[in-house]
Design an enzyme around this catalytic site. Structure first.
Site, mmCIF file in Angstrom:
data_model
loop_
_atom_site.group_PDB
_atom_site.id
_atom_site.type_symbol
_atom_site.label_atom_id
_atom_site.label_comp_id
_atom_site.label_asym_id
_atom_site.label_seq_id
_atom_site.Cartn_x
_atom_site.Cartn_y
_atom_site.Cartn_z
ATOM 1 N N CYS A 87 0.839 -0.775 0.139
ATOM 2 C CA CYS A 87 -0.041 -0.334 -0.259
ATOM 3 C C CYS A 87 0.591 0.819 0.118
ATOM 4 O O CYS A 87 1.817 1.563 0.532
ATOM 5 C CB CYS A 87 -1.319 0.097 1.220
ATOM 6 S SG CYS A 87 -1.958 -1.665 1.000
ATOM 7 N N ARG B 33 3.743 0.083 -5.438
ATOM 8 C CA ARG B 33 3.076 -0.197 -3.788
ATOM 9 C C ARG B 33 2.183 -1.646 -3.709
ATOM 10 O O ARG B 33 1.706 -1.851 -2.684
ATOM 11 C CB ARG B 33 4.087 0.848 -2.527
ATOM 12 C CG ARG B 33 4.355 1.365 -2.338
ATOM 13 C CD ARG B 33 4.593 2.325 -1.537
ATOM 14 N NE ARG B 33 4.453 1.554 -0.549
ATOM 15 C CZ ARG B 33 5.752 1.232 0.790
ATOM 16 N NH1 ARG B 33 7.032 1.200 0.436
ATOM 17 N NH2 ARG B 33 5.823 0.975 1.464
ATOM 18 N N TRP C 100 -2.908 -2.418 -1.938
ATOM 19 C CA TRP C 100 -2.229 -3.908 -2.415
ATOM 20 C C TRP C 100 -3.470 -4.834 -0.349
ATOM 21 O O TRP C 100 -2.669 -4.434 0.474
ATOM 22 C CB TRP C 100 -1.423 -4.416 -1.963
ATOM 23 C CG TRP C 100 -0.921 -5.821 -2.509
ATOM 24 C CD1 TRP C 100 -0.580 -5.925 -3.374
ATOM 25 C CD2 TRP C 100 -0.663 -6.751 -1.265
ATOM 26 N NE1 TRP C 100 -0.212 -7.950 -3.210
ATOM 27 C CE2 TRP C 100 -0.255 -7.630 -1.824
ATOM 28 C CE3 TRP C 100 -0.628 -7.209 0.384
ATOM 29 C CZ2 TRP C 100 -0.322 -9.063 -1.451
ATOM 30 C CZ3 TRP C 100 -0.465 -8.252 0.999
ATOM 31 C CH2 TRP C 100 0.130 -9.559 -0.255
ATOM 32 N N ASN D 269 -1.220 2.000 5.960
ATOM 33 C CA ASN D 269 -0.653 0.861 5.328
ATOM 34 C C ASN D 269 0.254 -0.038 6.893
ATOM 35 O O ASN D 269 0.636 0.696 7.170
ATOM 36 C CB ASN D 269 0.668 1.469 4.392
ATOM 37 C CG ASN D 269 1.674 0.384 4.069
ATOM 38 O OD1 ASN D 269 1.440 -0.690 3.866
ATOM 39 N ND2 ASN D 269 2.548 1.043 4.050
ATOM 40 N N GLY D 270 -0.357 -0.718 6.095
ATOM 41 C CA GLY D 270 -0.147 -1.890 7.901
ATOM 42 C C GLY D 270 -1.040 -2.812 7.471
ATOM 43 O O GLY D 270 -1.727 -3.356 7.551
ATOM 44 N N GLU E 88 16.772 -17.404 -10.219
ATOM 45 C CA GLU E 88 16.338 -15.948 -10.303
ATOM 46 C C GLU E 88 15.270 -15.633 -12.080
ATOM 47 O O GLU E 88 14.770 -15.298 -12.050
ATOM 48 C CB GLU E 88 17.604 -15.097 -10.312
ATOM 49 C CG GLU E 88 17.329 -13.487 -10.584
ATOM 50 C CD GLU E 88 16.086 -13.390 -10.174
ATOM 51 O OE1 GLU E 88 15.580 -13.173 -9.248
ATOM 52 O OE2 GLU E 88 16.293 -12.202 -10.664
ATOM 53 N N LYS F 229 12.166 -14.854 -12.571
ATOM 54 C CA LYS F 229 11.825 -13.351 -13.009
ATOM 55 C C LYS F 229 10.578 -14.130 -14.354
ATOM 56 O O LYS F 229 9.344 -12.616 -14.542
ATOM 57 C CB LYS F 229 12.883 -13.079 -14.085
ATOM 58 C CG LYS F 229 13.631 -11.660 -13.806
ATOM 59 C CD LYS F 229 13.063 -10.308 -12.561
ATOM 60 C CE LYS F 229 12.959 -11.060 -11.569
ATOM 61 N NZ LYS F 229 13.404 -10.605 -10.517
ATOM 62 N N GLU G 200 7.130 -14.241 -12.666
ATOM 63 C CA GLU G 200 6.009 -13.115 -11.644
ATOM 64 C C GLU G 200 5.454 -12.489 -13.403
ATOM 65 O O GLU G 200 4.382 -11.419 -12.594
ATOM 66 C CB GLU G 200 6.866 -12.245 -10.883
ATOM 67 C CG GLU G 200 7.807 -11.440 -11.000
ATOM 68 C CD GLU G 200 8.785 -10.913 -9.796
ATOM 69 O OE1 GLU G 200 8.018 -10.852 -9.177
ATOM 70 O OE2 GLU G 200 9.992 -10.896 -10.084
ATOM 71 N N HIS H 201 16.642 -36.700 -10.739
ATOM 72 C CA HIS H 201 16.492 -36.449 -9.985
ATOM 73 C C HIS H 201 14.809 -36.383 -9.051
ATOM 74 O O HIS H 201 13.666 -36.270 -8.348
ATOM 75 C CB HIS H 201 16.388 -36.546 -8.124
ATOM 76 C CG HIS H 201 18.691 -36.800 -8.153
ATOM 77 N ND1 HIS H 201 19.213 -37.882 -7.717
ATOM 78 C CD2 HIS H 201 19.410 -35.950 -8.382
ATOM 79 C CE1 HIS H 201 20.060 -38.192 -8.006
ATOM 80 N NE2 HIS H 201 20.237 -37.036 -8.338
ATOM 81 N N LYS I 234 5.599 -4.302 -4.587
ATOM 82 C CA LYS I 234 7.140 -3.756 -5.384
ATOM 83 C C LYS I 234 7.468 -4.064 -3.036
ATOM 84 O O LYS I 234 8.573 -5.200 -3.244
ATOM 85 C CB LYS I 234 7.784 -2.556 -5.295
ATOM 86 C CG LYS I 234 8.990 -2.181 -5.341
ATOM 87 C CD LYS I 234 9.563 -2.629 -6.629
ATOM 88 C CE LYS I 234 10.813 -2.474 -6.830
ATOM 89 N NZ LYS I 234 11.856 -3.839 -7.317
HETATM 90 O O1 M6R Z 1 12.934 -5.066 -1.100
HETATM 91 P P1 M6R Z 1 13.313 -5.995 -0.591
HETATM 92 O O2 M6R Z 1 15.015 -6.888 -1.952
HETATM 93 O O3 M6R Z 1 13.521 -6.787 0.348
HETATM 94 O O4 M6R Z 1 12.323 -7.816 -1.609
HETATM 95 C C1 M6R Z 1 12.225 -8.810 -1.663
HETATM 96 C C2 M6R Z 1 11.084 -9.667 -2.996
HETATM 97 O O5 M6R Z 1 9.910 -9.342 -2.256
HETATM 98 C C3 M6R Z 1 11.702 -8.799 -4.255
HETATM 99 O O6 M6R Z 1 12.842 -9.005 -4.274
HETATM 100 C C4 M6R Z 1 10.252 -10.212 -4.861
HETATM 101 O O7 M6R Z 1 10.704 -11.023 -4.691
HETATM 102 C C5 M6R Z 1 10.762 -9.351 -6.100
HETATM 103 N N1 M6R Z 1 9.222 -9.526 -6.716
HETATM 104 C C6 M6R Z 1 12.031 -10.285 -7.404
HETATM 105 O O8 M6R Z 1 11.336 -9.378 -8.763
#
Ligand code: M6R
Length: 615
Positions: free
Chosen positions: A2, A27, A74, A100-101, A488, A492, A495, A511, A610
């Site tokens: 948020c 956010r 969010w 927010n929270g 990674e 990517k 997501e 395996h 984010k």
């Molecule tokens: O802000 P942070 O690096 O702590 O965030 C961690 C994850 O939420 C963040 O890396 C998330 O996995 C990304 N969307 C990946 O692209």
């Protein structure tokens, strides 16, 4: 998650709030809303969907006024719909609040309020809090700030809130615990936000509220800050922001993600700038030097992080163990914090976080700190909660990352962690001087290599993306330090394109996952010429034998892997331990192109945010 925005001053609030929401949309973007005081009363609009939907809703409607609050959501409590959107009004309609929270004890408070005659329109914890404030106020609290303070002393959980009063057109009350809140100051104009991006063009002066603090903002007066629990007055520290407006705009790119991928030569350079001095044989990292003895005598390093930052931690595990010979454990912060882990004063905990606000990472380091460990932060955002909670740290200096999918933050984290490992390895005596100097020079070459790569591979990657954009599954395989790169790459892709993807150590394939391979399965294999090369080629043969489609990341002079692969993507060679800084980049590009071809919302993928400030 948020984003919150507020404004109190002499300008029209609406454009400031809307632009602010757009900057904070990363956010969360389930719904948006705002409330503006026009001097007589408060008008408010809220809408499910993105900020653009809210703009349509407010078009042609009255929205004049120079006091306002706004929110992009969010969803945590209650589905994303108009009613659950913020701001929430108190029952009488006097107070409007954004939050927010999460208020953890909202259920018990709600029941008590219902017993006292309150009824609720939404499913949110926020509506409960604003009504608790109203209840205390009506019971005879002296002022809104006193009512807010009393209410916050009754709740548990996390919050960044801003509240305005129908009867008070010249005042806003804000508070924070566990969720970020910053106030921009400009000659009696106040800008409130979850981070400084909404007001960077108006002022460079900002006060970051600390946990447990609230502030009262009155038109044409100075900010007054005090502690919510003890009521003591706090002299606010005014930060000078270094953020520029250009850094948070798209600069001609179609998406922030693409811009951020292309910025990586610069962002890696910035992460190393002033720290890496190869010709002098020096690494200057103040945070590491201040805690040098702790690093030199550490029994082990524990990395805590989430998501992409966790992958950077896995890369660091290989580098630290090889160069500094310190055992490293890499933990999901969300698991670590609930496991009662064994931590001693000789442990160094490295928290990696782009945002510096990830709730699980923050909680994990608070716990480790209590148990006596030294906490070192590798964060991107200066002034963030994690950066402030650590004993020392090294900022990554990647610049603002707006795309929800993390790209340049990852490579900057790896660059900083590699530099730390090289420095500590040398100082511990596990890395000989000649090797140390070679590593410094090689790391120094990386930004140019990234630049060269980004200017050459485009058409090839776009062609591969077109071929596989309709696949339902992908596998990513890598060995050694490129195993985390496989993880990674898979993250990517899933997501932003919503294609199911898994990353595996290449040898693990037999395996289990090998059962998935047929002619419809694209398999991305990181197969650069290094110690693992022959083994990776054998793994690729196993894929080929089952008709899987191979997309290989290869060294420029490779011949063997190219013969097996359906597609080859060239990546320049560097030292194996530094190779993730290069091999990651084509995987980011591939995901980007596939997501664009599939028509996905690249910068704001569904269900994500984010900054994950909930557990
Ligand atoms: O802000 P942070 O690096 O702590 O965030 C961690 C994850 O939420 C963040 O890396 C998330 O996995 C990304 N969307 C990946 O692209």
């Amino acid at each position: 998650m948020c984003g919150i925005v507020g404004y109190l001053g002499t300008k029209e609030a609406y454009p400031i709030l809307i632009n602010g929401l757009k900057r904070l949309e990363y956010r969360g973007y389930d719904s948006a809303g705002l409330a503006i005081h026009n001097g007589n009363s408060i008008v408010h609009y809220k809408k499910k969907g993105k900020v653009s939907k809210l703009e349509q809703e407010a078009e042609g409607q009255p929205k004049d006024g120079n006091l306002g609050i706004a929110h992009t959501r969010w969803a945590t409590h209650g589905e994303p719909n108009d009613v659950n959107s913020h701001p929430h009004a108190s029952q009488s309609g006097r107070f409007f609040m954004i939050h927010n929270g999460i208020i953890e004890n909202y259920d018990a408070i709600k029941e008590a309020l219902i017993d006292r005659g309150f009824s609720f329109q939404s499913d949110t914890d926020t509506e409960v809090l604003v009504n608790l404030i109203e209840d205390i106020f009506m019971e005879g609290a002296l002022s809104l700030e006193k009512a807010v303070q009393a209410a916050l002393n009754q709740v548990s959980g996390a919050y960044a809130i801003a509240i305005i009063d129908n009867e008070e057109p010249d005042m806003m009350v804000v508070a924070r615990l566990g969720s970020p809140l910053v106030v921009g100051l400009d000659n009696g104009n106040f800008y409130v936000a979850s981070d400084a991006t909404p007001f960077v063009e108006y002022t460079k002066k900002a006060v970051y509220l600390e946990d447990g603090e609230m502030a009262v903002l009155r038109r044409n007066q100075t900010i007054s800050v005090f502690n919510i629990e003890s009521n003591t007055t706090i002299e606010p520290y005014i930060h000078q922001l270094t953020l520029d407006i250009e850094q948070i705009e798209k600069g001609g790119y179609e998406h922030f993600m693409l811009k951020e991928i292309y910025e990586q030569s610069r962002s890696i350079y910035d992460s190393l700038r002033g720290r890496l001095l190869p010709d002098e044989g020096k690494v200057i990292m103040r945070g590491v030097s201040e805690y040098k003895e702790r690093f030199l005598k550490a029994d082990r390093i524990i990395v805590v992080a989430c998501g992409t930052s966790w992958h950077a931690g896995l890369v660091a595990e290989y580098i630290f163990e090889e160069l500094a010979r310190i055992p490293v454990e890499v933990e999901y912060a969300s698991e670590f914090r609930y496991r009662n882990p064994i931590i001693s004063e000789k442990d160094v905990v490295i928290a990696i976080s782009q945002s510096g606000e990830t709730a699980d990472t923050l909680a994990a380091i608070k716990m480790a700190k209590q148990k006596g460990a030294t906490i070192f932060g590798v964060c991107n955002i200066v002034g963030s909660s994690i950066a402030r909670e650590t004993h020392a740290g090294a900022f990554t200096h990647a610049g603002p990352e707006i795309g929800v999918a993390s790209t340049k933050a990852f490579t900057s984290q790896v660059a900083v962690l590699a530099l730390m490992a090289i420095k500590i390895g040398y100082e511990r005596g596990s890395l000989a001087k000649t090797e140390y100097i070679q590593y410094l020079h090689e790391l120094n070459r990386i930004p140019d290599m990234v630049e060269e790569m980004l200017s050459s591979n485009d058409d090839n990657l776009l062609g591969i993306a077109k071929t596989y954009a309709s696949a339902s599954n992908f596998l990513y395989l890598g060995r050694g330090v490129n195993f985390p790169v496989a993880l990674e790459g898979a993250l990517k892709l899933k997501e932003i394109s919503y294609i199911h993807a898994e990353g595996y150590p290449a040898a693990e394939m037999k395996h289990g996952p090998i059962a998935l391979i047929d002619e419809n399965m694209p398999v991305v294999i990181i197969a650069q010429k290094n110690a693992n090369y022959e083994k990776v080629v054998s793994n690729a043969q196993e894929v080929k034998a089952r008709k899987g489609k191979i997309i290989a990341i290869v060294s420029p002079e490779d011949t063997e892997m190219r013969k097996i692969a359906d597609h080859a993507i060239e990546v320049p060679e560097t030292f194996e331990l530094l190779s993730p800084l290069l091999t990651t980049i084509p995987l980011q590009m591939l995901s980007y192109y596939i997501a664009v071809i599939r028509g996905c919302d690249v910068d704001q993928p569904r269900n994500l945010a984010k900054s994950v400030t909930v557990e």
